[in-house]
Design a protein around this motif. Structure first.
Motif, PDB file in Angstrom:
ATOM      1  N   ILE A  11     -11.090  20.723   7.981  1.00 26.05           N
ATOM      2  CA  ILE A  11     -10.327  21.497   6.997  1.00 26.05           C
ATOM      3  C   ILE A  11      -9.200  20.650   6.409  1.00 26.05           C
ATOM      4  CG2 ILE A  11      -8.717  23.435   6.714  1.00 26.05           C
ATOM      5  CD1 ILE A  11     -11.604  24.283   6.656  1.00 26.05           C
ATOM      6  N   ALA A  12      -8.475  19.920   7.256  1.00 27.66           N
ATOM      7  CA  ALA A  12      -7.387  19.071   6.763  1.00 27.66           C
ATOM      8  C   ALA A  12      -7.923  18.017   5.797  1.00 27.66           C
ATOM      9  CB  ALA A  12      -6.666  18.409   7.931  1.00 27.66           C
ATOM     10  N   GLN A  55      -0.443  27.374   9.878  1.00 24.70           N
ATOM     11  CA  GLN A  55       0.006  27.062   8.521  1.00 24.70           C
ATOM     12  C   GLN A  55      -0.614  25.749   8.041  1.00 24.70           C
ATOM     13  OE1 GLN A  55       4.252  25.672   7.391  1.00 24.70           O
ATOM     14  NE2 GLN A  55       4.296  27.878   7.009  1.00 24.70           N
ATOM     15  N   VAL A  56      -1.029  25.732   6.787  1.00 24.74           N
ATOM     16  CA  VAL A  56      -1.587  24.530   6.166  1.00 24.74           C
ATOM     17  C   VAL A  56      -0.659  24.084   5.045  1.00 24.74           C
ATOM     18  CG1 VAL A  56      -3.551  23.502   4.973  1.00 24.74           C
ATOM     19  CG2 VAL A  56      -3.930  25.345   6.637  1.00 24.74           C
ATOM     20  N   SER A  57      -0.267  22.812   5.072  1.00 23.16           N
ATOM     21  CA  SER A  57       0.601  22.264   4.026  1.00 23.16           C
ATOM     22  C   SER A  57      -0.070  21.065   3.380  1.00 23.16           C
ATOM     23  CB  SER A  57       1.946  21.835   4.609  1.00 23.16           C
ATOM     24  OG  SER A  57       2.657  22.933   5.132  1.00 23.16           O
ATOM     25  N   LEU A  58       0.074  20.961   2.071  1.00 22.03           N
ATOM     26  CA  LEU A  58      -0.443  19.829   1.319  1.00 22.03           C
ATOM     27  C   LEU A  58       0.711  19.195   0.561  1.00 22.03           C
ATOM     28  CD1 LEU A  58      -2.858  18.140   0.252  1.00 22.03           C
ATOM     29  CD2 LEU A  58      -3.078  19.826  -1.593  1.00 22.03           C
ATOM     30  N   TYR A 102       0.828  -1.190   0.000  1.00 24.39           N
ATOM     31  CA  TYR A 102       0.000   0.000   0.000  1.00 24.39           C
ATOM     32  C   TYR A 102       0.870   1.249   0.000  1.00 24.39           C
ATOM     33  CZ  TYR A 102      -3.480  -3.489   1.193  1.00 24.39           C
ATOM     34  OH  TYR A 102      -4.282  -4.598   1.159  1.00 24.39           O
ATOM     35  N   HIS A 103       0.259   2.341  -0.448  1.00 25.40           N
ATOM     36  CA  HIS A 103       1.016   3.580  -0.621  1.00 25.40           C
ATOM     37  C   HIS A 103       0.230   4.785  -0.113  1.00 25.40           C
ATOM     38  CE1 HIS A 103       2.710   0.759  -3.541  1.00 25.40           C
ATOM     39  NE2 HIS A 103       3.839   1.415  -3.393  1.00 25.40           N
ATOM     40  N   ILE A 104       0.942   5.823   0.224  1.00 30.15           N
ATOM     41  CA  ILE A 104       0.339   7.087   0.624  1.00 30.15           C
ATOM     42  C   ILE A 104       0.151   7.940  -0.619  1.00 30.15           C
ATOM     43  CG2 ILE A 104       0.675   9.202   1.965  1.00 30.15           C
ATOM     44  CD1 ILE A 104       2.325   7.495   3.948  1.00 30.15           C
ATOM     45  N   LYS A 105      -1.086   8.317  -0.888  1.00 26.22           N
ATOM     46  CA  LYS A 105      -1.400   9.090  -2.089  1.00 26.22           C
ATOM     47  C   LYS A 105      -1.138  10.572  -1.882  1.00 26.22           C
ATOM     48  CE  LYS A 105      -4.923   7.869  -4.560  1.00 26.22           C
ATOM     49  NZ  LYS A 105      -6.303   7.601  -5.009  1.00 26.22           N
ATOM     50  N   SER A 106      -1.499  11.090  -0.720  1.00 31.63           N
ATOM     51  CA  SER A 106      -1.271  12.499  -0.413  1.00 31.63           C
ATOM     52  C   SER A 106      -1.420  12.703   1.089  1.00 31.63           C
ATOM     53  CB  SER A 106      -2.259  13.393  -1.179  1.00 31.63           C
ATOM     54  OG  SER A 106      -3.594  13.041  -0.885  1.00 31.63           O
ATOM     55  N   PHE A 107      -0.925  13.833   1.581  1.00 35.36           N
ATOM     56  CA  PHE A 107      -0.996  14.106   3.014  1.00 35.36           C
ATOM     57  C   PHE A 107      -1.146  15.603   3.250  1.00 35.36           C
ATOM     58  CE2 PHE A 107       3.409  14.191   1.711  1.00 35.36           C
ATOM     59  CZ  PHE A 107       3.992  15.233   2.417  1.00 35.36           C
ATOM     60  N   CYS A 108      -1.753  15.941   4.376  1.00 34.18           N
ATOM     61  CA  CYS A 108      -2.016  17.343   4.723  1.00 34.18           C
ATOM     62  C   CYS A 108      -1.659  17.570   6.187  1.00 34.18           C
ATOM     63  CB  CYS A 108      -3.483  17.684   4.484  1.00 34.18           C
ATOM     64  SG  CYS A 108      -3.932  19.399   4.883  1.00 34.18           S
ATOM     65  N   SER A 109      -1.011  18.693   6.465  1.00 35.38           N
ATOM     66  CA  SER A 109      -0.621  19.044   7.830  1.00 35.38           C
ATOM     67  C   SER A 109      -1.115  20.442   8.179  1.00 35.38           C
ATOM     68  CB  SER A 109       0.898  18.994   7.989  1.00 35.38           C
ATOM     69  OG  SER A 109       1.405  17.708   7.727  1.00 35.38           O
ATOM     70  N   ALA A 124     -10.112  31.755   8.391  1.00 38.32           N
ATOM     71  CA  ALA A 124      -9.417  32.304   7.230  1.00 38.32           C
ATOM     72  C   ALA A 124      -9.036  31.189   6.264  1.00 38.32           C
ATOM     73  CB  ALA A 124      -8.180  33.081   7.671  1.00 38.32           C
ATOM     74  N   ALA A 125      -8.611  30.043   6.805  1.00 37.03           N
ATOM     75  CA  ALA A 125      -8.253  28.900   5.956  1.00 37.03           C
ATOM     76  C   ALA A 125      -9.485  28.373   5.225  1.00 37.03           C
ATOM     77  CB  ALA A 125      -7.635  27.802   6.806  1.00 37.03           C
ATOM     78  N   TYR A 126     -10.609  28.315   5.921  1.00 31.75           N
ATOM     79  CA  TYR A 126     -11.874  27.884   5.322  1.00 31.75           C
ATOM     80  C   TYR A 126     -12.205  28.750   4.105  1.00 31.75           C
ATOM     81  CZ  TYR A 126     -16.980  27.207   5.011  1.00 31.75           C
ATOM     82  OH  TYR A 126     -18.262  26.952   4.570  1.00 31.75           O
ATOM     83  N   LYS A 127     -12.085  30.054   4.281  1.00 29.56           N
ATOM     84  CA  LYS A 127     -12.399  30.981   3.201  1.00 29.56           C
ATOM     85  C   LYS A 127     -11.387  30.887   2.070  1.00 29.56           C
ATOM     86  CE  LYS A 127     -13.228  35.893   2.276  1.00 29.56           C
ATOM     87  NZ  LYS A 127     -13.305  37.257   2.874  1.00 29.56           N
TER      88      LYS A 127
END
Length: 206
Positions: free
Chosen positions: A63-64, A17-20, A5-12, A39-42
């Motif tokens: 949100i993540a 701060q939001v990172s993708l 199995y593999h990790i397709k994507s991740f969010c922190s 503010a992140a939602y918007k």
């Protein structure tokens, strides 16, 4: 032979701060989680009116998850066989405190139902599941620290037994306005990053 199995994507999300996938997609100068997450939602064009009624843990997880799933082109109008496996240290303690305060508030005859409904940590899973129509298995575990091995073994088990096609995993911790952290990742048979304990830890510490 078991499939890999593999990790397709991740969010922190941490420290305003939001990172993708390791790239910053939004950041703010505010120290207030409430201001930052709105503010992140918007900024991320999130569409879910109920968001503003959620507790802070649910807002953080939502949100993540929303940013990650949108990036994977998961359509919120279709059903998806995606399981959810979350974990944290504080459970719903921040909301529990607010609920206790409302009980002790002499000016109020009754505790707030709007607060009480979020006095379980897995409610955040429900909000994500409603938005993205996720009807597969879900679990929320409490650990003293981020437990990559448990996330690895539990999600691989769900996939290998065909209980889900993909699993949204991670850590969503909210204790106070300046003590919060989210790390979510999507695991499936396809992806660029190997789903191993060390790779999970490396991404978490990125």
């Amino acid at each position: 032979m078991n499939p890999s199995y593999h990790i397709k994507s991740f969010c922190s999300i941490k420290n305003s701060q939001v990172s993708l996938n390791g790239n910053v997609v939004f950041e703010s100068n505010t120290d207030s989680f409430s201001e930052f997450i709105k503010a992140a939602y918007k900024d991320q064009n999130t569409k879910y009116p109920k968001f503003f009624k959620m507790d802070n843990l649910s807002k953080l997880a939502f949100i993540a998850a929303d940013i990650l799933l949108k990036n994977e082109n998961i359509d919120s109008e279709q059903d998806h066989n995606i399981a959810i496996v979350f974990s944290n240290k504080s459970s719903s303690l921040n909301t529990d405190r607010k609920h206790q305060e409302s009980i002790q508030n002499k000016e109020s005859y009754y505790p707030s139902p709007a607060v009480f409904v979020y006095t379980l940590p897995n409610i955040c899973i429900g909000e994500i599941s409603i938005k993205y129509k996720l009807y597969s298995e879900n679990s929320f575990f409490i650990f003293d620290n981020f437990n990559a091995e448990h996330l690895l073994n539990y999600s691989n088990s769900l996939l290998s037994t065909n209980k889900a096609n993909q699993v949204l995993c991670g850590w969503v911790e909210f204790d106070s306005e300046n003590n919060y952290e989210a790390f979510l990742y999507l695991v499936a048979e396809d992806g660029k990053i190997k789903h191993s304990k060390q790779d999970i830890i490396t991404l978490y510490n990125t």
